[in-house]
Design an enzyme around this catalytic site. Structure first.
Site, PDB file in Angstrom:
ATOM      1  N   LYS A  14       0.827  -1.207   0.000  1.00 24.60           N
ATOM      2  CA  LYS A  14       0.000   0.000   0.000  1.00 24.60           C
ATOM      3  C   LYS A  14       0.862   1.258   0.000  1.00 24.60           C
ATOM      4  O   LYS A  14       0.574   2.215  -0.707  1.00 24.60           O
ATOM      5  CB  LYS A  14      -0.874   0.040   1.258  1.00 24.60           C
ATOM      6  CG  LYS A  14      -2.175  -0.681   1.134  1.00 24.60           C
ATOM      7  CD  LYS A  14      -2.945  -0.549   2.438  1.00 24.60           C
ATOM      8  CE  LYS A  14      -2.073  -1.035   3.569  1.00 24.60           C
ATOM      9  NZ  LYS A  14      -2.625  -0.937   4.893  1.00 24.60           N
ATOM     10  N   ARG A 161      14.386  -8.760  10.217  1.00 28.24           N
ATOM     11  CA  ARG A 161      13.526  -7.995  11.127  1.00 28.24           C
ATOM     12  C   ARG A 161      12.728  -8.967  11.975  1.00 28.24           C
ATOM     13  O   ARG A 161      12.250  -9.987  11.488  1.00 28.24           O
ATOM     14  CB  ARG A 161      12.583  -7.091  10.327  1.00 28.24           C
ATOM     15  CG  ARG A 161      13.284  -5.849   9.837  1.00 28.24           C
ATOM     16  CD  ARG A 161      12.427  -5.092   8.861  1.00 28.24           C
ATOM     17  NE  ARG A 161      11.059  -4.918   9.360  1.00 28.24           N
ATOM     18  CZ  ARG A 161      10.140  -4.224   8.716  1.00 28.24           C
ATOM     19  NH1 ARG A 161      10.433  -3.655   7.565  1.00 28.24           N
ATOM     20  NH2 ARG A 161       8.931  -4.099   9.216  1.00 28.24           N
TER      21      ARG A 161
END
Ligand SMILES: [Zn+2]
Length: 229
Positions: A14, A161
């Site tokens: 997005k 991460r």
């Protein structure tokens, strides 16, 4: 001017698409998370309120978020807006409809970036990067040419991460589906939903979004013509 909502789970791209719409159409991205952070730092009366609520560990109410969006829309003047992260509930969707109506504006399109959950998990959970130069890699799609050595800088340290693991991504997807499905139905009843394939490559998704926005405009005109008054 165009007001749209981009709906899609974290990792669907997005942000990338919103950035492109800002660059190509001059639209303004209204990300609730960013707006709350900015309000908090601004020291404005509403910002002070937000700060107090967040510092107390409480959720900022829909009324305050809607007020912030109203303030931000004032600065968007004719550029069009992309809502990201809001609305998340039917109550918020109704508040947004109301806010736009008050301003003599409408929500034009809700673009749903559809993803395949398993493929998205694979995409996100496989990511890692060079700890030194940041070059991105992937367990399945892009391994270093020499095992354990960064192609770009030759270092041997890699990082992942903490959030890029299957459990975290699955939990986020579950929350997204539970939260978003009712919203999609809500906007479908208004005839505003377009779906695009969020798993396609970035430029293909961009093309689909542009087509959806163009189609939506045309459809809006047709609908208005069909229902006089
Ligand atoms: Zn490197």
């Amino acid at each position: 001017m165009l007001n749209i909502i981009l709906l899609g789970p974290p990792g669907a791209g997005k942000g990338t698409q919103a950035a492109r719409l800002q660059a190509t159409r001059g639209m303004i991205q209204l990300s609730t998370g960013d707006m709350l952070r900015e309000a908090r730092a601004s020291g404005s009366p509403i910002g002070e309120k937000v700060k107090a609520i967040m510092d107390a560990g409480e959720l900022v109410s829909d009324a305050i978020v809607t007020a912030l969006i109203g303030e931000r829309l004032d600065t968007c003047a004719d550029r069009g807006s992309i809502f990201d992260g809001f609305p998340r509930t039917i109550a918020q969707a109704e508040a947004l409809d109301h806010l736009l109506k008050q301003r003599g504006e409408t929500l034009d399109s809700v673009v749903v970036m559809e993803v395949d959950d398993d493929a998205l998990v694979e995409r996100i959970a496989g990511r890692f990067a060079c700890a030194y130069c940041g070059e991105g890699y992937h367990d399945l799609y892009k391994l270093p040419k020499v095992n354990g050595v960064c192609d770009r800088c030759g270092s041997a340290g890699f990082v992942r991460r903490k959030d890029d693991n299957e459990d975290v991504v699955r939990a986020r997807l579950k929350a997204y589906h539970a939260q978003t499905e009712p919203l999609i139905d809500y906007y479908r009843r208004q005839g505003k939903v377009s779906t695009v394939d969020g798993m396609a490559d970035i430029s293909a998704v961009a093309k689909e979004i542009d087509q959806a926005l163009t189609g939506q405009g045309a459809k809006g005109v047709k609908n208005r013509a069909k229902t006089p008054g």
